[in-house]
Design a protein around this motif. Structure first.
Motif, PDB file in Angstrom:
ATOM      1  N   VAL A  89      -1.232  -6.966   4.629  1.00 33.57           N
ATOM      2  CA  VAL A  89      -0.290  -6.056   3.974  1.00 33.57           C
ATOM      3  C   VAL A  89       1.128  -6.353   4.463  1.00 33.57           C
ATOM      4  O   VAL A  89       1.374  -6.511   5.673  1.00 33.57           O
ATOM      5  CB  VAL A  89      -0.665  -4.585   4.266  1.00 33.57           C
ATOM      6  CG1 VAL A  89       0.487  -3.640   3.910  1.00 33.57           C
ATOM      7  CG2 VAL A  89      -1.921  -4.207   3.501  1.00 33.57           C
ATOM      8  N   GLU A  90       2.068  -6.411   3.529  1.00 30.78           N
ATOM      9  CA  GLU A  90       3.456  -6.723   3.862  1.00 30.78           C
ATOM     10  C   GLU A  90       4.318  -5.477   4.021  1.00 30.78           C
ATOM     11  O   GLU A  90       5.330  -5.512   4.733  1.00 30.78           O
ATOM     12  CB  GLU A  90       4.048  -7.613   2.762  1.00 30.78           C
ATOM     13  CG  GLU A  90       3.347  -8.962   2.637  1.00 30.78           C
ATOM     14  CD  GLU A  90       3.809  -9.751   1.423  1.00 30.78           C
ATOM     15  OE1 GLU A  90       4.669  -9.220   0.666  1.00 30.78           O
ATOM     16  OE2 GLU A  90       3.303 -10.862   1.216  1.00 30.78           O
ATOM     17  N   ALA A  91       3.952  -4.375   3.355  1.00 32.49           N
ATOM     18  CA  ALA A  91       4.776  -3.168   3.430  1.00 32.49           C
ATOM     19  C   ALA A  91       3.988  -1.979   2.901  1.00 32.49           C
ATOM     20  O   ALA A  91       3.059  -2.126   2.110  1.00 32.49           O
ATOM     21  CB  ALA A  91       6.066  -3.335   2.627  1.00 32.49           C
ATOM     22  N   SER A 145       8.211  -6.046  -8.817  1.00 31.08           N
ATOM     23  CA  SER A 145       8.338  -6.674  -7.499  1.00 31.08           C
ATOM     24  C   SER A 145       9.202  -5.796  -6.606  1.00 31.08           C
ATOM     25  O   SER A 145       9.964  -4.952  -7.106  1.00 31.08           O
ATOM     26  CB  SER A 145       8.983  -8.051  -7.629  1.00 31.08           C
ATOM     27  OG  SER A 145      10.346  -7.917  -8.038  1.00 31.08           O
ATOM     28  N   PRO A 146       9.120  -5.963  -5.281  1.00 30.86           N
ATOM     29  CA  PRO A 146       9.962  -5.156  -4.381  1.00 30.86           C
ATOM     30  C   PRO A 146      11.449  -5.280  -4.689  1.00 30.86           C
ATOM     31  O   PRO A 146      12.212  -4.337  -4.466  1.00 30.86           O
ATOM     32  CB  PRO A 146       9.626  -5.720  -2.999  1.00 30.86           C
ATOM     33  CG  PRO A 146       8.224  -6.239  -3.139  1.00 30.86           C
ATOM     34  CD  PRO A 146       8.167  -6.799  -4.537  1.00 30.86           C
ATOM     35  N   GLU A 147      11.871  -6.418  -5.207  1.00 35.67           N
ATOM     36  CA  GLU A 147      13.286  -6.611  -5.525  1.00 35.67           C
ATOM     37  C   GLU A 147      13.717  -5.783  -6.732  1.00 35.67           C
ATOM     38  O   GLU A 147      14.917  -5.522  -6.912  1.00 35.67           O
ATOM     39  CB  GLU A 147      13.571  -8.095  -5.804  1.00 35.67           C
ATOM     40  CG  GLU A 147      13.411  -9.014  -4.602  1.00 35.67           C
ATOM     41  CD  GLU A 147      11.957  -9.253  -4.232  1.00 35.67           C
ATOM     42  OE1 GLU A 147      11.671  -9.510  -3.031  1.00 35.67           O
ATOM     43  OE2 GLU A 147      11.096  -9.162  -5.142  1.00 35.67           O
ATOM     44  N   PRO A 194      -1.732   5.243  10.582  1.00 38.27           N
ATOM     45  CA  PRO A 194      -2.717   4.395   9.893  1.00 38.27           C
ATOM     46  C   PRO A 194      -2.081   3.319   9.016  1.00 38.27           C
ATOM     47  O   PRO A 194      -2.567   2.187   8.982  1.00 38.27           O
ATOM     48  CB  PRO A 194      -3.513   5.401   9.063  1.00 38.27           C
ATOM     49  CG  PRO A 194      -3.406   6.674   9.819  1.00 38.27           C
ATOM     50  CD  PRO A 194      -2.013   6.674  10.371  1.00 38.27           C
ATOM     51  N   ALA A 195      -1.013   3.654   8.306  1.00 35.01           N
ATOM     52  CA  ALA A 195      -0.327   2.653   7.483  1.00 35.01           C
ATOM     53  C   ALA A 195       0.276   1.566   8.364  1.00 35.01           C
ATOM     54  O   ALA A 195       0.218   0.370   8.042  1.00 35.01           O
ATOM     55  CB  ALA A 195       0.754   3.314   6.639  1.00 35.01           C
ATOM     56  N   ILE A 221       0.841  -1.192   0.000  1.00 41.93           N
ATOM     57  CA  ILE A 221       0.000   0.000   0.000  1.00 41.93           C
ATOM     58  C   ILE A 221       0.882   1.250   0.000  1.00 41.93           C
ATOM     59  O   ILE A 221       2.073   1.193   0.327  1.00 41.93           O
ATOM     60  CB  ILE A 221      -0.950   0.038   1.219  1.00 41.93           C
ATOM     61  CG1 ILE A 221      -0.155   0.104   2.531  1.00 41.93           C
ATOM     62  CG2 ILE A 221      -1.892  -1.158   1.210  1.00 41.93           C
ATOM     63  CD1 ILE A 221      -1.022   0.264   3.775  1.00 41.93           C
ATOM     64  N   GLY A 222       0.288   2.381  -0.373  1.00 36.77           N
ATOM     65  CA  GLY A 222       0.994   3.654  -0.325  1.00 36.77           C
ATOM     66  C   GLY A 222       0.679   4.387   0.965  1.00 36.77           C
ATOM     67  O   GLY A 222      -0.409   4.235   1.536  1.00 36.77           O
TER      68      GLY A 222
END
Length: 342
Positions: A284-286, A327-329, A274-275, A264-265
């Protein structure tokens, strides 16, 4: 050009010097100022909002026009309320770049004061001629302009081009001898915005999901409209503090679960709690940074980042992740990256 205006209270503008003197002394002093090559003796434009300060400084490059950002580094340009001394900075300037009526109450008051005192400051409305979209249900009525319209038009690069023309035309009024340079630089900025538009389109063309989520208020409706995507916000107004309404949090949790959202942003200039809460209470992972270009951080300022650089180094990497276009990578951030702390 600078966005640090701490020294302006000690600076006598051309208008103040002329009004403080008289007779032949005025003519002599004004003539000296007019002959100077020092940028500080050239026209001064002040801006009420970071995005349009940034466009203006790019347009005014290589001219005697200096451009100053009235909003301090680290502050959100929409929710910020200055002290009354800001009126002197605006009155002393040759031009005041603002975001149109109803957006910043303090800017509206400053304009009313200028007009009541028949001051010579040139007013440059960055929003003039922009066709706004209707205010979404996910925005509070307090944020409406022009009746019931969404003010955040500059997030659409195509609409932002209109503001570039408005600013260039206004600066040409205070520096007519440099109109050609101002026009040339405005064309360059618009060309860069056109390229940015194509880059945004590529992000969403590569998207693997239809719904993205922001633990923030909805300033991104123009992005959703421009690129035909669904962007769900957590809260409806900018004034949201760390205590999100239970109904909003429940809706967020349901949206995240229904759409199997993992990233999420989170808005850089809004409360981060809130995040973090969604990180703790959902799958949610990050969370990653987003910003509606309403201000600049100290680190962005030190890097010289403006609208274009923030788009490419902050918002685009995040939306690539949110849309599963990368992807995050595959995505890196200079700062304010994964699970950032303000």
């Amino acid at each position: 050009m600078t966005n640090d205006h701490s020294s302006r209270n000690d600076r006598w503008s051309r208008r103040r010097i002329v009004s403080a003197a008289g007779g032949a002394a005025v003519a002599g002093l004004a003539g000296c100022l007019g002959d100077s090559d020092d940028d500080e003796d050239g026209p001064v434009a002040v801006a009420s909002f970071f995005t349009f300060y940034d466009f203006a400084r790019r347009i005014a490059a290589e001219t005697p026009v200096s451009v100053e950002n009235l909003v301090p580094t680290g502050m959100h340009g929409h929710g910020w309320e200055p002290d009354p001394s800001i009126q002197r900075d605006i009155t002393d300037a040759d031009a005041f770049i603002h975001v149109g009526p109803d957006f910043q109450p303090w800017a509206d008051r400053a304009i009313d004061t200028l007009q009541a005192e028949t001051q010579e400051t040139r007013l440059i409305d960055a929003r003039e001629g922009v066709e706004l979209i209707d205010l979404a249900d996910s925005l509070d009525d307090d944020e409406a302009v022009e009746g019931a319209k969404d003010p955040h038009f500059w997030l659409d690069p195509e609409l932002a081009m209109t503001s570039v023309d408005n600013i260039a035309d206004g600066l040409a009024e205070i520096a007519p001898d440099h109109e050609d340079t101002l026009t040339e630089h405005a064309a360059e900025v618009k060309s860069e915005l056109e390229a940015l538009d194509a880059e945004w389109q590529a992000v969403f063309d590569a998207a693997e999901r239809d719904v993205t989520f922001l633990a923030a208020h909805n300033a991104f409706a123009y992005v959703a409209e421009r690129y035909d995507v669904t962007i769900e916000p957590l809260v409806v107004n900018l004034a949201a503090d760390g205590d999100v309404r239970p109904a909003d949090m429940q809706r967020a949790q349901e949206t995240i679960a229904d759409n199997d959202i993992r990233h999420i942003g989170a808005a850089v200039f809004e409360p981060i709690r809130p995040a973090q809460q969604l990180l703790e209470q959902t799958d949610v992972e990050a969370y990653y940074p987003v910003t509606p270009y309403a201000g600049t951080t100290e680190s962005w300022h030190e890097r010289g980042w403006g609208y274009l650089e923030i788009a490419r180094n902050v918002n685009m990497p995040t939306f690539r992740l949110l849309a599963d276009a990368a992807s995050p990578e595959e995505v890196t951030f200079e700062d304010y990256g994964r699970n950032f702390e303000p």
